[in-house]
Design a protein around this motif. Structure first.
Motif, PDB file in Angstrom:
ATOM      1  N   ALA A  51      27.150  16.153  60.825  1.00 34.92           N
ATOM      2  CA  ALA A  51      27.546  16.087  59.716  1.00 34.92           C
ATOM      3  C   ALA A  51      28.805  15.139  59.200  1.00 34.92           C
ATOM      4  N   ALA A  52      29.428  14.477  60.435  1.00 32.24           N
ATOM      5  CA  ALA A  52      30.268  13.545  60.521  1.00 32.24           C
ATOM      6  C   ALA A  52      29.530  12.209  60.068  1.00 32.24           C
ATOM      7  N   THR A  53      28.462  12.031  61.083  1.00 39.71           N
ATOM      8  CA  THR A  53      27.543  10.786  60.626  1.00 39.71           C
ATOM      9  C   THR A  53      26.951  10.472  59.274  1.00 39.71           C
ATOM     10  N   ALA A  54      26.660  11.743  58.513  1.00 41.86           N
ATOM     11  CA  ALA A  54      26.056  11.594  57.113  1.00 41.86           C
ATOM     12  C   ALA A  54      27.292  11.337  56.310  1.00 41.86           C
ATOM     13  N   LEU A  55      28.601  12.212  56.617  1.00 41.20           N
ATOM     14  CA  LEU A  55      29.623  12.101  55.662  1.00 41.20           C
ATOM     15  C   LEU A  55      30.281  10.502  55.696  1.00 41.20           C
ATOM     16  N   ARG A  56      30.157   9.983  57.093  1.00 43.73           N
ATOM     17  CA  ARG A  56      30.775   8.528  57.191  1.00 43.73           C
ATOM     18  C   ARG A  56      29.823   7.414  56.239  1.00 43.73           C
ATOM     19  N   GLN A  57      28.601   7.911  56.110  1.00 41.06           N
ATOM     20  CA  GLN A  57      27.820   7.142  55.141  1.00 41.06           C
ATOM     21  C   GLN A  57      27.869   7.460  53.861  1.00 41.06           C
ATOM     22  N   GLY A  58      28.659   8.264  53.418  1.00 38.62           N
ATOM     23  CA  GLY A  58      28.749   8.547  51.941  1.00 38.62           C
ATOM     24  C   GLY A  58      27.629   9.631  51.490  1.00 38.62           C
ATOM     25  N   LEU A  59      26.954  10.304  52.595  1.00 42.10           N
ATOM     26  CA  LEU A  59      26.163  11.280  52.094  1.00 42.10           C
ATOM     27  C   LEU A  59      26.498  12.646  52.080  1.00 42.10           C
ATOM     28  N   PRO A  60      26.365  13.248  50.894  1.00 49.01           N
ATOM     29  CA  PRO A  60      26.868  14.675  50.727  1.00 49.01           C
ATOM     30  C   PRO A  60      25.891  15.595  51.811  1.00 49.01           C
ATOM     31  N   VAL A  61      26.529  16.745  52.278  1.00 45.79           N
ATOM     32  CA  VAL A  61      25.796  17.369  53.281  1.00 45.79           C
ATOM     33  C   VAL A  61      25.957  18.845  53.099  1.00 45.79           C
ATOM     34  N   LEU A  62      24.700  19.432  53.182  1.00 48.29           N
ATOM     35  CA  LEU A  62      24.691  20.981  53.155  1.00 48.29           C
ATOM     36  C   LEU A  62      24.545  21.306  54.578  1.00 48.29           C
ATOM     37  N   CYS A  63      24.986  22.040  55.354  1.00 50.84           N
ATOM     38  CA  CYS A  63      25.125  22.368  56.500  1.00 50.84           C
ATOM     39  C   CYS A  63      24.850  23.956  56.767  1.00 50.84           C
ATOM     40  N   GLU A  64      23.696  24.206  57.342  1.00 51.10           N
ATOM     41  CA  GLU A  64      23.693  25.585  57.986  1.00 51.10           C
ATOM     42  C   GLU A  64      24.821  25.811  58.714  1.00 51.10           C
ATOM     43  N   LYS A  65      25.148  27.132  59.160  1.00 58.76           N
ATOM     44  CA  LYS A  65      26.186  27.588  59.915  1.00 58.76           C
ATOM     45  C   LYS A  65      25.353  27.594  61.527  1.00 58.76           C
ATOM     46  N   PRO A  66      26.294  27.432  62.427  1.00 56.60           N
ATOM     47  CA  PRO A  66      27.610  26.896  62.408  1.00 56.60           C
ATOM     48  C   PRO A  66      27.943  25.572  62.062  1.00 56.60           C
ATOM     49  N   LEU A  67      28.975  25.568  61.123  1.00 61.67           N
ATOM     50  CA  LEU A  67      29.592  24.042  60.804  1.00 61.67           C
ATOM     51  C   LEU A  67      29.617  23.303  62.057  1.00 61.67           C
ATOM     52  N   ALA A  68      30.343  23.791  63.148  1.00 59.12           N
ATOM     53  CA  ALA A  68      30.657  23.447  64.434  1.00 59.12           C
ATOM     54  C   ALA A  68      31.061  24.442  65.426  1.00 59.12           C
ATOM     55  N   TYR A  69      31.305  24.093  66.330  1.00 63.73           N
ATOM     56  CA  TYR A  69      31.970  24.831  67.676  1.00 63.73           C
ATOM     57  C   TYR A  69      33.024  25.006  67.633  1.00 63.73           C
ATOM     58  N   THR A  70      33.700  23.677  67.550  1.00 62.74           N
ATOM     59  CA  THR A  70      35.104  23.451  67.816  1.00 62.74           C
ATOM     60  C   THR A  70      36.115  23.083  66.451  1.00 62.74           C
ATOM     61  N   LEU A  71      37.308  23.493  66.667  1.00 60.85           N
ATOM     62  CA  LEU A  71      38.096  23.004  65.435  1.00 60.85           C
ATOM     63  C   LEU A  71      38.258  21.496  65.642  1.00 60.85           C
ATOM     64  N   ALA A  72      38.189  20.825  66.511  1.00 61.17           N
ATOM     65  CA  ALA A  72      38.425  19.471  66.688  1.00 61.17           C
ATOM     66  C   ALA A  72      37.044  18.826  66.095  1.00 61.17           C
ATOM     67  N   GLU A  73      36.085  19.220  66.108  1.00 62.07           N
ATOM     68  CA  GLU A  73      34.704  18.709  65.250  1.00 62.07           C
ATOM     69  C   GLU A  73      34.949  19.097  63.743  1.00 62.07           C
ATOM     70  N   ALA A  74      35.394  20.162  63.463  1.00 64.57           N
ATOM     71  CA  ALA A  74      35.773  20.520  61.858  1.00 64.57           C
ATOM     72  C   ALA A  74      36.849  19.834  61.518  1.00 64.57           C
ATOM     73  N   ASP A  75      37.779  19.216  62.233  1.00 67.42           N
ATOM     74  CA  ASP A  75      38.816  18.405  61.601  1.00 67.42           C
ATOM     75  C   ASP A  75      38.462  17.196  61.280  1.00 67.42           C
ATOM     76  N   ARG A  76      37.450  16.633  62.143  1.00 67.18           N
ATOM     77  CA  ARG A  76      36.859  15.209  61.797  1.00 67.18           C
ATOM     78  C   ARG A  76      35.968  15.104  60.461  1.00 67.18           C
ATOM     79  N   LEU A  77      35.706  16.345  60.033  1.00 65.07           N
ATOM     80  CA  LEU A  77      34.880  16.480  58.715  1.00 65.07           C
ATOM     81  C   LEU A  77      36.050  16.483  57.333  1.00 65.07           C
ATOM     82  N   ALA A  78      37.116  17.012  57.697  1.00 60.30           N
ATOM     83  CA  ALA A  78      37.945  17.101  56.522  1.00 60.30           C
ATOM     84  C   ALA A  78      38.569  15.788  55.775  1.00 60.30           C
TER      85      ALA A  78
END
Length: 377
Positions: A89-116
């Motif tokens: 998800a972070a890779t796609a978002l960095r390239q400006g691509l919107p993401v529809l992400c099946e759960k789980p979004l992430a395993y860690t809050l650290a991963e989720a923080d990078r998507l905010a």
């Protein structure tokens, strides 16, 4: 932002059960909104089969999801790979691509923080939030007073085995051409992220995976109707005698407005059918939702509204065969083309991770299990 009304060129990462039975058929159904232009999967055989079926050019078929995203040529990405989706998800978002992400979004809050805060939008795939019966329940709840009117929420999930839920689909056998090195790397990544999330205790890791892979749907509905749980007071897990390794799970606590909630996720592999019941009790009656197996496209969820009428009980039912997964795709298109806010974005997905870690933390307090990682802090 893509031009409103334009078909979105979408790339799909992960061609497992959910992509094969739900996402790809619905994307093909909604060719007014989407054009599937790229696919990725670890299995070359599965990639060839579905690439041919959905007429994706051979050059746009990838055995590496990150390589597919890097190749560009799409307007958005659907992530249906196994495990955590945080890095992709972070890779796609960095390239400006919107993401529809099946759960789980992430395993860690650290991963989720990078998507905010990414400029491109992100939607977490909680399709039940887009179910017409859920939308009607939310409307009726608003009429009677909103979250403050809820006295209690009861959730019961009869979780039949995947084989039971998917018997109708006549799926081919699992592919045998997965590269050993790639599978080993994914398992190592899962283990590392689980350790970072909850530590090494086997019971805690199993509970956490049940939470982020399945009970997260119920947490998302609680959050939609009442707000995320304020407390986690009780947590219990118990196995089925001579049953699967995954236990059943029970959770209860307080809602933000003072009501109570209880979730029972019962792992019953030989149960003849999946069934999920979510009941919101209020002072004048109840709103009860009964969900069928999510793989049964266009099978209606039943909403029963119970209240008093002329001194007696009145029961009114609402059912719609409009598919929740399809409504989710329509909402994703609106997010990409018009900036419409998803019901669950990165911040809301992170809130569900925090609740799941809170459950694991309480599990450790009650059982003595050593909880590490983010949940232990």
């Amino acid at each position: 932002m893509t031009e409103p009304g334009k078909r979105i060129r979408i790339a799909v990462a992960g061609l497992g059960v959910i992509a094969r039975t739900v996402h790809l058929p619905l994307l093909q159904r909604r060719t007014d909104l989407f054009d599937v232009v790229a696919l990725s999967d670890l299995s070359p055989a599965r990639l060839a089969e579905l690439g041919d079926r959905y007429r994706v050019e051979p050059a746009r078929r990838h055995t590496d999801a990150a390589a597919m995203i890097d190749a560009g040529g799409c307007d958005a990405v659907l992530l249906a790979t196994s495990g955590s989706h945080g890095e992709l998800a972070a890779t796609a978002l960095r390239q400006g691509l919107p993401v529809l992400c099946e759960k789980p979004l992430a395993y860690t809050l650290a991963e989720a923080d990078r998507l905010a805060g990414a400029d491109a939008g992100l939607m977490v795939g909680y399709m039940k939030q887009y179910d017409p019966a859920v939308a009607e329940a939310a409307r009726l709840l608003d009429v009677i007073g909103g979250p403050e009117a809820v006295h209690a929420v009861e959730v019961t999930v009869l979780h039949a085995a995947g084989e039971q839920q998917l018997a109708f689909a006549n799926l081919p056998p699992a592919p045998r051409d997965l590269p050993d090195a790639a599978v080993a790397r994914l398992r190592e990544d899962d283990a590392r992220l689980l350790d970072a999330a909850v530590g090494a205790d086997a019971g805690a890791r199993t509970l956490y995976q049940i939470l982020i892979n399945s009970i997260s749907h119920d947490l998302s509905l609680l959050r939609l109707f009442t707000g995320a749980p304020a407390t986690v007071d009780q947590v219990a897990t118990w196995p089925l005698p001579d049953g699967p390794a995954e236990p059943s799970v029970e959770i209860s606590g307080r809602l933000p407005a003072g009501g109570r909630y209880g979730i029972r996720w019962l792992n019953l592999p030989d149960c003849p059918a999946y069934r999920e019941t979510v009941t919101l009790h209020h002072a004048r009656g109840a709103l009860e939702l009964v969900f069928p197996s999510p793989y049964l496209l266009n099978a209606p969820t039943t909403l029963t509204a119970v209240d008093r009428h002329d001194g007696g009980e009145r029961r009114a039912q609402f059912r719609s065969v409009t598919e929740a997964f399809e409504q989710e795709l329509v909402a994703f298109h609106a997010m990409v083309t018009a900036g419409a806010r998803p019901l669950t974005g990165a911040a809301e997905g992170a809130a569900d991770l925090r609740t799941s870690q809170q459950v694991v933390r309480r599990y450790g307090e009650l059982t003595g299990a050593a909880i590490g990682g983010e949940a232990g802090n």
